[in-house]
Design an enzyme around this catalytic site. Structure first.
Site, PDB file in Angstrom:
ATOM      1  N   CYS A  90       1.938  -0.043  -8.448  1.00 20.51           N
ATOM      2  CA  CYS A  90       3.138   0.381  -7.724  1.00 20.51           C
ATOM      3  C   CYS A  90       4.353   0.412  -8.642  1.00 20.51           C
ATOM      4  CB  CYS A  90       3.395  -0.526  -6.526  1.00 20.51           C
ATOM      5  SG  CYS A  90       3.486  -2.280  -6.953  1.00 20.51           S
ATOM      6  N   GLU A 137       5.565  -3.269   1.206  1.00 18.90           N
ATOM      7  CA  GLU A 137       5.862  -2.829  -0.157  1.00 18.90           C
ATOM      8  C   GLU A 137       5.049  -1.562  -0.365  1.00 18.90           C
ATOM      9  OE1 GLU A 137       4.693  -1.756  -3.438  1.00 18.90           O
ATOM     10  OE2 GLU A 137       4.003  -3.778  -3.965  1.00 18.90           O
ATOM     11  N   GLY A 193       0.811   4.738   5.046  1.00 21.00           N
ATOM     12  CA  GLY A 193       0.216   3.637   5.803  1.00 21.00           C
ATOM     13  C   GLY A 193       1.239   2.610   6.209  1.00 21.00           C
ATOM     14  N   GLY A 194       2.150   2.270   5.304  1.00 19.83           N
ATOM     15  CA  GLY A 194       3.159   1.262   5.599  1.00 19.83           C
ATOM     16  C   GLY A 194       4.085   1.677   6.720  1.00 19.83           C
ATOM     17  N   GLY A 236       0.807  -1.204   0.000  1.00 16.18           N
ATOM     18  CA  GLY A 236       0.000   0.000   0.000  1.00 16.18           C
ATOM     19  C   GLY A 236       0.840   1.253   0.000  1.00 16.18           C
TER      20      GLY A 236
END
Length: 474
Positions: free
Chosen positions: A261, A224, A204-205, A200
């Site tokens: 991504c 990732e 957030g990661g 994401g």
């Protein structure tokens, strides 16, 4: 629907039995899930389209095919026993550093794994996606935190997975689904979770990685988080294959409305070449496409607007309506980009390309070396240029996990040699991958047994080798 505590507690109860399940049985379970998903294709694909707007054909049908295939590939990997990496050093009284005891090392499951599903791949990086498949193949129970972008699909997929695993005789609690942001954080903090995987946004990661690191017992957090995936085009390639490169770039940057991504959001081209105009012309023929959800759409529009207002940026292609999700093309020269690289190199999740023009290819290498880590980098050049490109090639490899020659980064093959990961902030753990069979390594830990009796050794380390796994014997 289970609560986080119920799901993790059940996973803890199943962990020992699932880790001790023979490779062939684990493979049968993964194949059962694959077959169940394939059998439900006519139900799942329309449900995915209704929630994601990605289109049934070719996108979602293709993605479900990929998901079924990667489950089967991990089944094959589990059955092979290669992931145990069993190494046996027999006792040797004449070992050069002193008498060597009997040493036997293998990799075993870490325990329950928490998977945060992604928004942009409702099958392949979601409930039954690669993280789930690789963790199950490693012998780890899985708790999936569903993405709110496709709740109906997540629930139905989880029902199919649960039923298939149960029919295959898998221990109850080996798989579960939870929903909700608060619930995901609660599960991440649960002492029973041994590792977590995420696909994401960087924001957030990093927030979740911080929680994982600050637990009383920190755990690995494999995030990732995307990148801008720089592409470099040499003057010779632009001159000889400009039209081909322009078409390839437009197809890659607009694929899935740019919601990948691996979207090549940044490209370096020689100044004065007509390739920028070629790209603009082709992009103008691509209409606006619906995005995954309102949050992603507003994020794309805001990021695009900010990039379009940066110093030195020129709007080559921009819709009259600022609220349109139609493709956008920006350009700036290398000096302007270098002066504002931190802002100019921010990922824009959607159909936007930033083309940077350069005078000297050597200057591009200097700028690239200062960029943050990327999932991919690409080089478009001619075969007779290779002798001049070793320095640039080294920079590209240093900044990314996958380097491409005359190809485009969208489309990540599910195979044994794939690396889908890269230096921070593309991922939190650049030594791992979230795609391909090496993804299983994230959820295994090594243990060495010294001088243990045969009947107390795990099967992969016994002389009798009852599971028939590969053993390195020294």
């Amino acid at each position: 629907m289970s609560t986080p505590d119920q799901a993790v507690s059940a996973a803890m109860a199943a962990a020992e039995e699932w880790a001790a399940t023979p490779p062939e049985a684990r493979a049968r379970a993964l194949n059962a899930v694959a077959e169940a998903l394939e059998a439900a294709r006519s139900e799942l694909v329309p449900l995915a389209d209704a929630e994601s707007h990605l289109g049934e054909t070719p996108r979602l049908n293709g993605e479900l095919t990929r998901t079924v295939f990667q489950l089967k590939l991990f089944a094959e990997e589990a059955a092979s026993g290669r992931s145990y990496d069993a190494r046996i050093d027999r006792a040797d009284p004449d070992w050069p550093t002193g008498p060597r005891p009997d040493l036997r090392r293998y990799r075993t499951a870490v325990g329950p794994v928490l998977v945060f599903a992604a928004s942009n791949f409702p099958f392949a990086f979601s409930v039954a996606g690669g993280d789930t498949a690789s963790a199950l193949a490693a012998g780890c129970p899985v708790v999936v935190k569903a993405h709110p972008g496709h709740p109906g699909l997540s629930r139905r997929t989880a029902e199919i997975v649960t039923a298939a695993l149960s029919d295959a005789g898998v221990p109850e609690g080996t798989f579960a689904l939870i929903e909700g942001e608060r619930e995901g954080v609660e599960a991440l903090r649960h002492p029973g979770i041994a590792a977590a995987a995420f696909t994401g946004s960087e924001r957030g990661g990093l927030a979740l990685a911080k929680i994982a690191a600050e637990r009383p017992e920190p755990i690995p957090f494999y995030a990732e988080m995307g990148s801008i995936n720089p592409v470099v085009v040499t003057a010779a390639a632009a001159k000889n294959r400009g039209e081909e490169i322009a078409k390839g770039y437009v197809g890659s940057v607009t694929m899935g409305a740019g919601q990948f991504c691996t979207n090549p959001g940044l490209m370096f081209v020689p100044a004065g070449d007509a390739i920028v105009d070629r790209i603009a012309g082709l992009l103008s023929e691509v209409g606006a496409a619906p995005m995954l959800n309102d949050r992603i759409e507003s994020g794309f529009l805001d990021t695009a607007r900010r990039l379009g207002e940066r110093p030195g940026v020129r709007r080559v292609l921009w819709p009259d309506d600022d609220t349109s999700t139609a493709p956008r093309l920006l350009t700036m020269d290398l000096a302007a980009f270098a002066a504002d690289s931190e802002a100019a190199s921010q990922e824009c999740f959607g159909p936007l390309g930033l083309v940077v023009t350069y005078q000297d290819l050597r200057d591009v290498a200097v700028v690239l070396a200062k960029l943050p880590g990327q999932l991919t980098t690409s080089l478009h050049a001619e075969p007779d240029e290779t002798a001049e490109l070793s320095g640039l090639a080294g920079v590209l490899a240093d900044r990314s996990g996958r380097v491409l020659w005359n190809q485009w980064p969208t489309g990540v093959s599910v195979t044994h040699a794939m690396q889908h990961g890269g230096p921070f902030p593309a991922t939190t753990t650049p030594s791992t991958t979230s795609v391909g069979t090496a993804a299983i390594e994230r959820f295994l830990r090594p243990v060495t047994y010294q001088n243990w009796p045969q009947d107390l050794l795990p099967p992969p380390l016994r002389d009798s080798n009852p599971w028939n796994v590969p053993q390195q014997i020294h």
